[in-house]
Motif scaffolding. Structure first.
Motif, PDB file in Angstrom:
ATOM      1  N   PHE A  25       0.779  -1.317   0.242  1.00 25.21           N
ATOM      2  CA  PHE A  25      -0.017   0.058  -0.010  1.00 25.21           C
ATOM      3  C   PHE A  25       0.844   1.322  -0.125  1.00 25.21           C
ATOM      4  CE2 PHE A  25      -2.598  -3.253   2.581  1.00 25.21           C
ATOM      5  CZ  PHE A  25      -3.495  -3.445   1.487  1.00 25.21           C
ATOM      6  N   GLY A  26       2.182   1.041   0.318  1.00 26.10           N
ATOM      7  CA  GLY A  26       3.013   2.395   0.222  1.00 26.10           C
ATOM      8  C   GLY A  26       2.796   3.051   1.504  1.00 26.10           C
ATOM      9  N   ILE A  27       2.471   2.592   2.503  1.00 26.93           N
ATOM     10  CA  ILE A  27       2.435   3.542   3.891  1.00 26.93           C
ATOM     11  C   ILE A  27       2.726   2.540   5.013  1.00 26.93           C
ATOM     12  CG2 ILE A  27       0.389   4.774   3.117  1.00 26.93           C
ATOM     13  CD1 ILE A  27      -1.708   3.096   4.653  1.00 26.93           C
ATOM     14  N   ASP A  28       3.550   2.903   5.982  1.00 25.74           N
ATOM     15  CA  ASP A  28       3.762   2.386   7.096  1.00 25.74           C
ATOM     16  C   ASP A  28       2.559   1.670   7.793  1.00 25.74           C
ATOM     17  OD1 ASP A  28       6.426   3.423   6.428  1.00 25.74           O
ATOM     18  OD2 ASP A  28       6.661   4.808   7.971  1.00 25.74           O
ATOM     19  N   CYS A  29       2.915   0.672   8.571  1.00 23.98           N
ATOM     20  CA  CYS A  29       2.160  -0.056   9.466  1.00 23.98           C
ATOM     21  C   CYS A  29       2.579   0.478  10.809  1.00 23.98           C
ATOM     22  CB  CYS A  29       2.161  -1.600   9.080  1.00 23.98           C
ATOM     23  SG  CYS A  29       3.874  -2.352   9.981  1.00 23.98           S
ATOM     24  N   PRO A  30       1.726   0.183  11.842  1.00 23.30           N
ATOM     25  CA  PRO A  30       2.177   0.409  13.213  1.00 23.30           C
ATOM     26  C   PRO A  30       3.425  -0.149  13.704  1.00 23.30           C
ATOM     27  CG  PRO A  30      -0.176  -0.035  13.208  1.00 23.30           C
ATOM     28  CD  PRO A  30       0.444  -0.174  11.918  1.00 23.30           C
ATOM     29  N   GLY A  31       4.000  -1.266  13.089  1.00 23.72           N
ATOM     30  CA  GLY A  31       4.948  -2.007  13.433  1.00 23.72           C
ATOM     31  C   GLY A  31       6.285  -1.444  12.995  1.00 23.72           C
ATOM     32  N   CYS A  32       6.228  -0.542  11.898  1.00 22.83           N
ATOM     33  CA  CYS A  32       7.204  -0.101  11.177  1.00 22.83           C
ATOM     34  C   CYS A  32       8.463   0.771  11.984  1.00 22.83           C
ATOM     35  CB  CYS A  32       6.752   0.761  10.003  1.00 22.83           C
ATOM     36  SG  CYS A  32       6.414  -0.154   8.344  1.00 22.83           S
ATOM     37  N   GLY A  33       9.460   0.262  11.862  1.00 20.50           N
ATOM     38  CA  GLY A  33      10.818   0.706  12.611  1.00 20.50           C
ATOM     39  C   GLY A  33      11.118  -0.228  13.800  1.00 20.50           C
ATOM     40  N   LEU A  34      10.423  -0.996  14.335  1.00 19.90           N
ATOM     41  CA  LEU A  34      10.554  -1.856  15.278  1.00 19.90           C
ATOM     42  C   LEU A  34      11.942  -2.601  15.348  1.00 19.90           C
ATOM     43  CD1 LEU A  34      10.018  -2.961  18.330  1.00 19.90           C
ATOM     44  CD2 LEU A  34       8.584  -4.589  17.186  1.00 19.90           C
ATOM     45  N   GLN A  35      12.283  -3.184  14.106  1.00 17.54           N
ATOM     46  CA  GLN A  35      13.490  -4.047  13.953  1.00 17.54           C
ATOM     47  C   GLN A  35      14.728  -3.076  13.855  1.00 17.54           C
ATOM     48  OE1 GLN A  35      12.943  -7.401  10.973  1.00 17.54           O
ATOM     49  NE2 GLN A  35      11.647  -6.001  10.284  1.00 17.54           N
ATOM     50  N   ARG A  36      14.592  -2.034  13.297  1.00 21.89           N
ATOM     51  CA  ARG A  36      15.506  -0.779  13.205  1.00 21.89           C
ATOM     52  C   ARG A  36      15.946  -0.393  14.696  1.00 21.89           C
ATOM     53  NH1 ARG A  36      13.337   2.501   8.744  1.00 21.89           N
ATOM     54  NH2 ARG A  36      11.636   1.768   9.490  1.00 21.89           N
ATOM     55  N   SER A  37      14.795  -0.125  15.326  1.00 25.90           N
ATOM     56  CA  SER A  37      15.031   0.461  16.638  1.00 25.90           C
ATOM     57  C   SER A  37      15.702  -0.767  17.510  1.00 25.90           C
ATOM     58  CB  SER A  37      13.725   0.552  17.270  1.00 25.90           C
ATOM     59  OG  SER A  37      13.819   1.135  18.678  1.00 25.90           O
ATOM     60  N   VAL A  38      15.725  -2.067  17.339  1.00 27.48           N
ATOM     61  CA  VAL A  38      16.162  -2.811  17.942  1.00 27.48           C
ATOM     62  C   VAL A  38      17.698  -2.822  17.777  1.00 27.48           C
ATOM     63  CG1 VAL A  38      16.595  -5.405  18.554  1.00 27.48           C
ATOM     64  CG2 VAL A  38      14.213  -4.640  18.452  1.00 27.48           C
ATOM     65  N   LYS A  51      13.599   7.702  18.424  1.00 21.65           N
ATOM     66  CA  LYS A  51      12.994   8.124  17.311  1.00 21.65           C
ATOM     67  C   LYS A  51      12.423   7.363  16.467  1.00 21.65           C
ATOM     68  CE  LYS A  51      16.487  12.234  17.389  1.00 21.65           C
ATOM     69  NZ  LYS A  51      17.359  12.736  16.670  1.00 21.65           N
ATOM     70  N   MET A  52      13.065   6.264  16.287  1.00 18.01           N
ATOM     71  CA  MET A  52      12.655   5.281  15.095  1.00 18.01           C
ATOM     72  C   MET A  52      11.415   4.471  15.768  1.00 18.01           C
ATOM     73  SD  MET A  52      13.297   3.777  12.294  1.00 18.01           S
ATOM     74  CE  MET A  52      14.907   4.676  11.861  1.00 18.01           C
ATOM     75  N   TYR A  53      11.364   4.210  16.983  1.00 16.61           N
ATOM     76  CA  TYR A  53       9.912   3.378  17.392  1.00 16.61           C
ATOM     77  C   TYR A  53       9.914   3.777  18.968  1.00 16.61           C
ATOM     78  CZ  TYR A  53       6.292  -0.195  17.331  1.00 16.61           C
ATOM     79  OH  TYR A  53       5.361  -0.729  17.027  1.00 16.61           O
ATOM     80  N   PRO A  54       9.392   4.856  19.321  1.00 17.19           N
ATOM     81  CA  PRO A  54       9.204   5.140  20.751  1.00 17.19           C
ATOM     82  C   PRO A  54       8.805   4.070  21.743  1.00 17.19           C
ATOM     83  CG  PRO A  54       8.290   7.119  19.493  1.00 17.19           C
ATOM     84  CD  PRO A  54       8.654   5.760  18.526  1.00 17.19           C
ATOM     85  N   ALA A  55       8.006   3.078  21.190  1.00 18.65           N
ATOM     86  CA  ALA A  55       7.444   2.055  22.071  1.00 18.65           C
ATOM     87  C   ALA A  55       8.574   1.082  22.533  1.00 18.65           C
ATOM     88  CB  ALA A  55       6.238   1.565  21.595  1.00 18.65           C
ATOM     89  N   ILE A  56       9.664   1.164  21.972  1.00 24.43           N
ATOM     90  CA  ILE A  56      10.442   0.353  22.224  1.00 24.43           C
ATOM     91  C   ILE A  56      10.860   0.110  23.916  1.00 24.43           C
ATOM     92  CG2 ILE A  56      12.702   1.584  21.811  1.00 24.43           C
ATOM     93  CD1 ILE A  56      12.263  -2.097  20.819  1.00 24.43           C
ATOM     94  N   TYR A  57      10.770   1.253  24.324  1.00 22.09           N
ATOM     95  CA  TYR A  57      11.068   1.388  25.757  1.00 22.09           C
ATOM     96  C   TYR A  57       9.822   1.109  26.821  1.00 22.09           C
ATOM     97  CZ  TYR A  57      15.661   3.706  24.221  1.00 22.09           C
ATOM     98  OH  TYR A  57      16.556   3.761  23.608  1.00 22.09           O
ATOM     99  N   THR A  58       8.705   0.753  26.369  1.00 21.92           N
ATOM    100  CA  THR A  58       7.836   0.168  27.241  1.00 21.92           C
ATOM    101  C   THR A  58       7.680  -1.402  26.643  1.00 21.92           C
ATOM    102  OG1 THR A  58       6.222   0.749  25.705  1.00 21.92           O
ATOM    103  CG2 THR A  58       6.596   2.332  27.376  1.00 21.92           C
TER     104      THR A  58
END
Length: 104
Positions: A25-38, A51-58
């Motif tokens: 679809f060409g749009i990010d999903c709510p999980g986009c960035g999680l792998q890069r954040s790790v 910055k990549m995925y703020p929820a990583i810290y929760t």
């Protein structure tokens, strides 16, 4: 130890899964960035990870609490899980909405 972390990081970056939603679809999903954040966390770049995925810290403490409670009883387990879950969902949704609006 540092060499092992660098090798793990190289392996992680080589095998990151593409976002199916973004490809279709060409749009990010709510999980986009999680792998890069790790990957940023492993590198020690904590600000970029946020910055990549703020929820990583929760999500990390939530996962640790869920796993730990299988082996030992954690006082206030339910309260911790509820608080971290709500915080994670709010961070994920806020980050997703900001990405959709291109404000992030």
């Amino acid at each position: 130890m540092r060499i092992k972390l660098l090798l793990l990081l190289i392996v992680l970056e080589d095998y990151m899964l593409p976002c199916f939603s973004k490809q279709l679809f060409g749009i990010d999903c709510p999980g986009c960035g999680l792998q890069r954040s790790v990957a940023f966390l492993i590198r020690g770049d904590f600000v970029e990870a946020f910055k990549m995925y703020p929820a990583i810290y929760t999500l990390i403490p939530l996962a640790l609490i869920l796993i730990t409670n299988r082996f030992i009883t954690i006082k206030y387990y339910n309260n911790l899980v509820i608080a971290l879950s709500i915080s994670s969902v709010l961070l994920i949704l806020t980050n997703y909405i900001l990405k959709l609006l291109h404000l992030h």
